[in-house]
Design a protein around this motif. Structure first.
Motif, PDB file in Angstrom:
ATOM      1  N   LEU A 182     -57.661  25.476  -5.991  1.00  0.00           N
ATOM      2  CA  LEU A 182     -58.569  25.433  -7.131  1.00  0.00           C
ATOM      3  C   LEU A 182     -60.027  25.290  -6.696  1.00  0.00           C
ATOM      4  O   LEU A 182     -60.932  25.752  -7.398  1.00  0.00           O
ATOM      5  N   SER A 183     -60.263  24.695  -5.527  1.00  0.00           N
ATOM      6  CA  SER A 183     -61.616  24.685  -4.969  1.00  0.00           C
ATOM      7  C   SER A 183     -62.045  26.108  -4.633  1.00  0.00           C
ATOM      8  O   SER A 183     -63.192  26.509  -4.880  1.00  0.00           O
ATOM      9  N   THR A 184     -61.127  26.880  -4.062  1.00  0.00           N
ATOM     10  CA  THR A 184     -61.404  28.290  -3.789  1.00  0.00           C
ATOM     11  C   THR A 184     -61.708  29.032  -5.085  1.00  0.00           C
ATOM     12  O   THR A 184     -62.651  29.830  -5.150  1.00  0.00           O
ATOM     13  N   ALA A 185     -60.914  28.763  -6.122  1.00  0.00           N
ATOM     14  CA  ALA A 185     -61.115  29.430  -7.413  1.00  0.00           C
ATOM     15  C   ALA A 185     -62.500  29.153  -7.974  1.00  0.00           C
ATOM     16  O   ALA A 185     -63.169  30.064  -8.493  1.00  0.00           O
ATOM     17  N   GLN A 186     -62.949  27.912  -7.880  1.00  0.00           N
ATOM     18  CA  GLN A 186     -64.273  27.574  -8.397  1.00  0.00           C
ATOM     19  C   GLN A 186     -65.379  28.251  -7.595  1.00  0.00           C
ATOM     20  O   GLN A 186     -66.406  28.648  -8.145  1.00  0.00           O
ATOM     21  N   CYS A 187     -65.156  28.365  -6.294  1.00  0.00           N
ATOM     22  CA  CYS A 187     -66.131  29.050  -5.437  1.00  0.00           C
ATOM     23  C   CYS A 187     -66.197  30.535  -5.783  1.00  0.00           C
ATOM     24  O   CYS A 187     -67.274  31.131  -5.871  1.00  0.00           O
ATOM     25  N   VAL A 188     -65.045  31.133  -6.013  1.00  0.00           N
ATOM     26  CA  VAL A 188     -64.941  32.572  -6.263  1.00  0.00           C
ATOM     27  C   VAL A 188     -65.579  32.974  -7.590  1.00  0.00           C
ATOM     28  O   VAL A 188     -66.227  34.020  -7.689  1.00  0.00           O
ATOM     29  N   LYS A 189     -65.409  32.160  -8.619  1.00  0.00           N
ATOM     30  CA  LYS A 189     -65.845  32.564  -9.961  1.00  0.00           C
ATOM     31  C   LYS A 189     -67.357  32.764 -10.060  1.00  0.00           C
ATOM     32  O   LYS A 189     -67.840  33.447 -10.971  1.00  0.00           O
ATOM     33  N   ASP A 190     -68.105  32.188  -9.132  1.00  0.00           N
ATOM     34  CA  ASP A 190     -69.561  32.319  -9.165  1.00  0.00           C
ATOM     35  C   ASP A 190     -70.073  33.488  -8.327  1.00  0.00           C
ATOM     36  O   ASP A 190     -71.274  33.739  -8.277  1.00  0.00           O
ATOM     37  N   ILE A 191     -69.181  34.201  -7.656  1.00  0.00           N
ATOM     38  CA  ILE A 191     -69.576  35.338  -6.830  1.00  0.00           C
ATOM     39  C   ILE A 191     -69.675  36.590  -7.700  1.00  0.00           C
ATOM     40  O   ILE A 191     -68.756  36.900  -8.460  1.00  0.00           O
ATOM     41  N   LYS A 192     -70.771  37.300  -7.583  1.00  0.00           N
ATOM     42  CA  LYS A 192     -71.007  38.470  -8.430  1.00  0.00           C
ATOM     43  C   LYS A 192     -70.443  39.761  -7.842  1.00  0.00           C
ATOM     44  O   LYS A 192     -70.350  40.769  -8.533  1.00  0.00           O
TER      45      LYS A 192
ATOM     46  N   VAL B 233     -46.042  29.966  -5.866  1.00  0.00           N
ATOM     47  CA  VAL B 233     -45.578  31.171  -6.547  1.00  0.00           C
ATOM     48  C   VAL B 233     -46.505  31.473  -7.724  1.00  0.00           C
ATOM     49  O   VAL B 233     -47.157  30.580  -8.267  1.00  0.00           O
ATOM     50  N   ALA B 234     -46.563  32.726  -8.112  1.00  0.00           N
ATOM     51  CA  ALA B 234     -47.541  33.173  -9.103  1.00  0.00           C
ATOM     52  C   ALA B 234     -47.337  32.547 -10.472  1.00  0.00           C
ATOM     53  O   ALA B 234     -48.282  32.466 -11.260  1.00  0.00           O
ATOM     54  N   TRP B 235     -46.092  32.121 -10.786  1.00  0.00           N
ATOM     55  CA  TRP B 235     -45.820  31.599 -12.126  1.00  0.00           C
ATOM     56  C   TRP B 235     -45.962  30.083 -12.223  1.00  0.00           C
ATOM     57  O   TRP B 235     -45.741  29.516 -13.287  1.00  0.00           O
ATOM     58  N   SER B 236     -46.324  29.403 -11.146  1.00  0.00           N
ATOM     59  CA  SER B 236     -46.477  27.945 -11.207  1.00  0.00           C
ATOM     60  C   SER B 236     -47.716  27.588 -12.024  1.00  0.00           C
ATOM     61  O   SER B 236     -48.634  28.396 -12.195  1.00  0.00           O
ATOM     62  N   ARG B 237     -47.756  26.352 -12.502  1.00  0.00           N
ATOM     63  CA  ARG B 237     -48.892  25.885 -13.285  1.00  0.00           C
ATOM     64  C   ARG B 237     -50.194  25.977 -12.494  1.00  0.00           C
ATOM     65  O   ARG B 237     -51.216  26.434 -13.004  1.00  0.00           O
ATOM     66  N   SER B 238     -50.163  25.586 -11.210  1.00  0.00           N
ATOM     67  CA  SER B 238     -51.389  25.599 -10.414  1.00  0.00           C
ATOM     68  C   SER B 238     -51.852  27.024 -10.125  1.00  0.00           C
ATOM     69  O   SER B 238     -53.055  27.290 -10.042  1.00  0.00           O
ATOM     70  N   SER B 239     -50.914  27.973  -9.979  1.00  0.00           N
ATOM     71  CA  SER B 239     -51.310  29.372  -9.773  1.00  0.00           C
ATOM     72  C   SER B 239     -51.951  29.954 -11.031  1.00  0.00           C
ATOM     73  O   SER B 239     -52.920  30.713 -10.954  1.00  0.00           O
ATOM     74  N   VAL B 240     -51.408  29.602 -12.181  1.00  0.00           N
ATOM     75  CA  VAL B 240     -51.997  30.062 -13.446  1.00  0.00           C
ATOM     76  C   VAL B 240     -53.402  29.479 -13.608  1.00  0.00           C
ATOM     77  O   VAL B 240     -54.342  30.179 -14.010  1.00  0.00           O
ATOM     78  N   LEU B 241     -53.565  28.194 -13.250  1.00  0.00           N
ATOM     79  CA  LEU B 241     -54.888  27.580 -13.297  1.00  0.00           C
ATOM     80  C   LEU B 241     -55.838  28.262 -12.319  1.00  0.00           C
ATOM     81  O   LEU B 241     -57.015  28.470 -12.623  1.00  0.00           O
ATOM     82  N   PHE B 242     -55.326  28.607 -11.139  1.00  0.00           N
ATOM     83  CA  PHE B 242     -56.146  29.325 -10.156  1.00  0.00           C
ATOM     84  C   PHE B 242     -56.630  30.645 -10.739  1.00  0.00           C
ATOM     85  O   PHE B 242     -57.813  30.983 -10.651  1.00  0.00           O
ATOM     86  N   ARG B 243     -55.714  31.404 -11.326  1.00  0.00           N
ATOM     87  CA  ARG B 243     -56.061  32.716 -11.872  1.00  0.00           C
ATOM     88  C   ARG B 243     -57.102  32.596 -12.989  1.00  0.00           C
ATOM     89  O   ARG B 243     -58.064  33.368 -13.042  1.00  0.00           O
ATOM     90  N   LYS B 244     -56.925  31.621 -13.866  1.00  0.00           N
ATOM     91  CA  LYS B 244     -57.846  31.467 -14.987  1.00  0.00           C
ATOM     92  C   LYS B 244     -59.196  30.911 -14.538  1.00  0.00           C
ATOM     93  O   LYS B 244     -60.244  31.297 -15.067  1.00  0.00           O
ATOM     94  N   THR B 245     -59.189  29.999 -13.587  1.00  0.00           N
ATOM     95  CA  THR B 245     -60.435  29.398 -13.102  1.00  0.00           C
ATOM     96  C   THR B 245     -61.255  30.402 -12.313  1.00  0.00           C
ATOM     97  O   THR B 245     -62.486  30.451 -12.427  1.00  0.00           O
ATOM     98  N   SER B 246     -60.596  31.236 -11.522  1.00  0.00           N
ATOM     99  CA  SER B 246     -61.295  32.206 -10.669  1.00  0.00           C
ATOM    100  C   SER B 246     -61.699  33.474 -11.409  1.00  0.00           C
ATOM    101  O   SER B 246     -62.512  34.248 -10.906  1.00  0.00           O
ATOM    102  N   HIS B 247     -61.085  33.715 -12.589  1.00  0.00           N
ATOM    103  CA  HIS B 247     -61.303  34.953 -13.356  1.00  0.00           C
ATOM    104  C   HIS B 247     -60.814  36.179 -12.594  1.00  0.00           C
ATOM    105  O   HIS B 247     -61.376  37.272 -12.704  1.00  0.00           O
ATOM    106  N   LEU B 248     -59.727  35.985 -11.838  1.00  0.00           N
ATOM    107  CA  LEU B 248     -59.158  37.075 -11.051  1.00  0.00           C
ATOM    108  C   LEU B 248     -57.859  37.575 -11.670  1.00  0.00           C
ATOM    109  O   LEU B 248     -57.317  36.970 -12.595  1.00  0.00           O
ATOM    110  N   ILE B 249     -57.371  38.683 -11.138  1.00  0.00           N
ATOM    111  CA  ILE B 249     -56.186  39.369 -11.660  1.00  0.00           C
ATOM    112  C   ILE B 249     -55.061  39.287 -10.641  1.00  0.00           C
ATOM    113  O   ILE B 249     -55.300  39.382  -9.431  1.00  0.00           O
TER     114      ILE B 249
END
Length: 360
Positions: free
Chosen positions: A223-233, A245-261
């Motif tokens: 999630l630290s990586t996700a926060q770093c990534v979301k500010d990169i243009k 795994v992609a369906w875990s709660r923390s992976s879903v939070l990572f995806r939403k926090t980073s704004h990635l697909i």
């Protein structure tokens, strides 16, 4: 047979319930890795029930197994070709196709030549290794002539990382988000046809009875990586052994926090670990990307002696195609607060790792 059926049914209930309990201890987190295997076992147990003659109310059990199958299947079907996703064609305004390999080499694997041969065979534009130590760095030196751009984090604690590229590296840095012995790499690159993008490589520690007791460091690091990534243009790719795994709660939070697909959605599981045991293989080497990166192919390659299969990806960059915007999900205020809390817990956790690790 009735006893076997009952035991299996009870175990399947336990393995379904445990991951829904949001506790960081490995007892609750490890079972979510096996969702695919649990789903297959539910189906097998249901079939077994069709052949049992008993006075017990078996159809209640059968009905419950059917509910469990639907519950797991509802999640897993998203990671199969049965789930509808839009196909994207490469256009003249896009970059040239790029391809890379990400591989957890397993520090104690001595099949150096097999890995170098694999790189030569698939000829990626860049590649990343995880668990690569001094011996692996030495073994990969013959590849440096073809891959003149490099970023190396050589460690002996099974968390070393090496990055090699034919694409120009404009800048690179190593992050230690939650622990001073768990690196993540951030590499800014520019292609020959003028497209800039950022590559993140991650490898947080897994929650397990033999490693970390909880998932706090893993989740905090991701999630630290996700926060770093979301500010990169620039376009961004995050790749690595997530030990998740992609369906875990923390992976879903990572995806939403980073704004990635997540490119696995509508494609396949791309299961990588354990390389030697097909029936016990989990998709824990993950990848996420920004909306202007389009995936042409994502698959595993042949085993080269590691406990992980390498991941191969082919992609292109297109700044003028906004068709993937709808796939980007963002975190709610509650989810952002949850992510912040997880990051702080990860930083406070004191992982028990040695600077040099030997194989048992």
């Amino acid at each position: 047979m009735w006893i076997i059926y009952t035991i299996l049914a009870l175990l399947l209930v336990v393995f379904t319930i445990l991951p829904t309990i949001q506790h960081s201890h490995w007892v609750f987190r490890v079972p979510e890795f096996a969702k695919i295997q649990v789903t297959y076992l539910i189906f097998f147990t249901f079939l077994l029930g069709l052949f049992i003659n008993t006075t017990e109310p078996i159809w209640y059990y059968q009905g419950f197994l059917l509910v469990l199958f639907i519950y797991h299947g509802h999640t897993l079907i998203r990671y199969t070709p049965l789930y509808p996703v839009k196909k994207h064609k490469q256009r003249h305004k896009s970059s040239e196709k790029l391809h890379f390999i990400s591989a957890n080499v397993y520090q104690f694997n001595k099949e150096y030549e097999k890995f170098c041969t694999l790189i030569q065979k698939y000829n990626p534009d860049f590649f990343m290794t995880m668990e690569s130590n001094g011996d692996w760095e030495k073994a990969m030196r013959p590849l440096e002539e073809k891959y003149p751009y490099q970023h190396k984090v050589t460690l002996e604690n099974t968390y070393g990382m090496h990055f090699y590229s034919r694409v120009e590296i404009k800048s690179a840095r190593t992050h230690y988000f939650v622990a001073d012995d768990i690196p993540s790499i951030e590499v800014h690159m520019k292609t020959g046809d003028g497209f800039s993008f950022v590559f993140f490589g991650v490898h947080p520690p897994p929650p397990s009875p033999t490693e970390e007791e909880t998932s706090k460091e893993r989740d905090g690091d991701l999630l630290s990586t996700a926060q770093c990534v979301k500010d990169i243009k620039k376009p961004v790719i995050v790749v690595g052994d997530f030990n998740n795994v992609a369906w875990s709660r923390s992976s879903v939070l990572f995806r939403k926090t980073s704004h990635l697909i997540d490119p696995r959605i509508g494609h396949s599981f791309v299961s990588t670990f354990h390389a030697k045991y097909r029936l016990l293989r989990f998709p824990i080497d993950l990848m996420f990307h920004s909306e202007d990166i389009f995936i042409k192919e994502l698959k595993t390659l042949e085993n080269f002696g590691s406990d992980h299969l390498p991941v191969y990806c082919e992609f292109f960059i297109d700044h003028h195609n906004d068709e993937q915007e709808e796939l980007v999900e963002t975190a709610t205020a509650e989810e952002k607060a949850e992510a912040e809390k997880i990051i702080e817990e990860g930083k406070e956790e004191d992982g028990d790792r040695q600077s040099v690790v030997t194989e048992d």
